[in-house]
Write a protein that holds these residues in place. Structure first.
Motif, mmCIF file in Angstrom:
data_model
loop_
_atom_site.group_PDB
_atom_site.id
_atom_site.type_symbol
_atom_site.label_atom_id
_atom_site.label_comp_id
_atom_site.label_asym_id
_atom_site.label_seq_id
_atom_site.Cartn_x
_atom_site.Cartn_y
_atom_site.Cartn_z
ATOM 1 N N ALA A 105 1.172 -1.548 -0.063
ATOM 2 C CA ALA A 105 0.206 0.019 0.021
ATOM 3 C C ALA A 105 0.740 1.089 -0.632
ATOM 4 C CB ALA A 105 -1.231 0.149 1.175
ATOM 5 N N VAL A 106 1.983 1.496 1.338
ATOM 6 C CA VAL A 106 2.711 2.463 0.599
ATOM 7 C C VAL A 106 3.351 2.902 -0.155
ATOM 8 C CG1 VAL A 106 5.094 3.578 1.710
ATOM 9 C CG2 VAL A 106 3.328 2.279 3.618
ATOM 10 N N THR A 107 3.943 1.166 -1.133
ATOM 11 C CA THR A 107 4.581 1.697 -2.541
ATOM 12 C C THR A 107 3.561 2.279 -3.794
ATOM 13 O OG1 THR A 107 5.662 -0.320 -1.743
ATOM 14 C CG2 THR A 107 6.383 0.585 -4.236
ATOM 15 N N ILE A 108 1.820 1.780 -3.460
ATOM 16 C CA ILE A 108 0.495 2.231 -4.414
ATOM 17 C C ILE A 108 1.572 3.533 -4.242
ATOM 18 C CG2 ILE A 108 -0.889 2.286 -4.749
ATOM 19 C CD1 ILE A 108 -1.168 -0.405 -4.446
ATOM 20 N N PHE A 109 1.624 4.083 -3.131
ATOM 21 C CA PHE A 109 1.369 5.790 -2.586
ATOM 22 C C PHE A 109 2.371 5.861 -3.259
ATOM 23 C CE2 PHE A 109 2.583 8.781 0.451
ATOM 24 C CZ PHE A 109 1.654 9.942 -0.091
ATOM 25 N N MET A 110 3.662 5.659 -2.576
ATOM 26 C CA MET A 110 5.112 6.149 -3.739
ATOM 27 C C MET A 110 4.590 6.214 -4.874
ATOM 28 S SD MET A 110 7.024 7.514 -1.003
ATOM 29 C CE MET A 110 8.106 6.593 0.296
ATOM 30 N N GLY A 111 4.425 5.278 -6.117
ATOM 31 C CA GLY A 111 4.227 5.580 -7.218
ATOM 32 C C GLY A 111 3.514 6.873 -7.795
ATOM 33 N N LEU A 112 2.131 6.955 -7.136
ATOM 34 C CA LEU A 112 0.614 8.261 -7.207
ATOM 35 C C LEU A 112 1.914 8.764 -7.026
ATOM 36 C CD1 LEU A 112 -2.239 6.239 -5.463
ATOM 37 C CD2 LEU A 112 -1.334 6.805 -8.466
ATOM 38 N N LEU A 220 6.114 1.645 -9.922
ATOM 39 C CA LEU A 220 6.086 1.524 -8.511
ATOM 40 C C LEU A 220 4.599 1.252 -8.284
ATOM 41 C CD1 LEU A 220 8.099 4.679 -7.976
ATOM 42 C CD2 LEU A 220 9.323 2.763 -7.917
ATOM 43 N N VAL A 221 3.715 1.493 -8.968
ATOM 44 C CA VAL A 221 2.292 1.135 -9.022
ATOM 45 C C VAL A 221 2.251 0.049 -8.780
ATOM 46 C CG1 VAL A 221 -0.376 1.303 -8.933
ATOM 47 C CG2 VAL A 221 1.510 3.376 -8.771
#
Length: 250
Positions: A105-112, A220-221
């Motif tokens: 979930a953190v990595t998805i946020f990082m991608g966004l 990243l997402v």
């Protein structure tokens, strides 16, 4: 022989076979980001003590030496991160599944964030004191780059450290971070070797920053979705089985 075999086994294990190329690609994406690419000529000038005109005439020996020491400086910092996060993953191994999904979930946020959907959250921490310009100060400037630019390249670096946690050993985390540094450092060295041509490529990238950032953020997402859904673990298990089916050719 034994040490070499151990290193080979670490790199070709199921988890790292999947993670290492992603780490190198994330490093390249970091290099192309708006907070690094526009500053590359300035870094090259600083770590060599050369003016822009000197850089343009391709004094390659001094350029490569300065850039190489600069890359070693930030490699030391980022590999230290990898060892720390890999060790953290080992310590929390009993909660691996839950942690992997949270990191997803953190990595998805990082991608966004990397795509620019959350403006104002990427910052750099610049040191008030810089080392002397020239080759002697290049390693220290590289280390300061690793420390000060971490918030700026945080989305890509954060995704790699999330994978380091899933590797669950300090050595694997360090190796993963090393490949990230390869992806980030090689473009610096290529720029040193072909400065004029590199500037032309930089111009194209700057004109297409939106595309570059969307592609990098999308990667990243995708990593985050794999972690969040548990597909990352399943893919790694499949790779272990697949790799285990091959014998060593003598």
């Amino acid at each position: 022989m034994i040490a070499a075999a151990g290193i080979e086994q670490t790199i070709t294990s199921g988890t790292l076979v999947l993670a290492l190329p992603l780490a190198a690609l994330a490093g390249m994406v970091s290099f192309l980001s708006p907070c690094v690419l526009p500053l590359v000529p300035g870094y090259l000038s600083y770590v060599t003590g050369m003016t822009g005109e000197d850089l343009a005439v391709q004094r390659k020996g001094r350029l490569v030496a300065g850039v190489g020491l600069f890359v070693l400086g930030f490699t030391f910092v980022f590999m230290a991160y990898g060892f720390i996060f890999g060790g953290l993953g080992h310590w929390l191994h009993a909660y691996e599944d839950a942690i992997t999904r949270v990191l997803g979930a953190v990595t998805i946020f990082m991608g966004l964030l990397f795509m620019g959907l959350f403006t104002g959250l990427q910052r750099t921490v610049k040191s008030a004191r810089l080392p002397s310009a020239g080759i002697a100060g290049a390693p220290l400037l590289g280390a300061l780059f690793g420390l000060g630019w971490t918030p700026c390249i945080g989305p890509t670096l954060g995704a790699i450290q999330a994978l380091a946690v899933t590797e669950a050993t300090p050595v694997r985390g360090g190796v993963l971070s090393f490949f990230y540094c390869v992806g980030l450092g090689l473009p610096f060295l290529v720029t040193a070797l072909a400065y004029r041509r590199a500037l032309g490529v930089f111009g194209w990238v700057k004109r297409h920053y939106v595309l570059v950032m969307r592609l990098g953020g999308g990667m990243l997402v995708a990593i985050g979705v794999l972690l969040l859904t548990g597909l990352w673990t399943e893919l790694n298990n499949e790779l272990r089985v697949w790799i285990g089916g091959f014998g060593t050719v003598i």
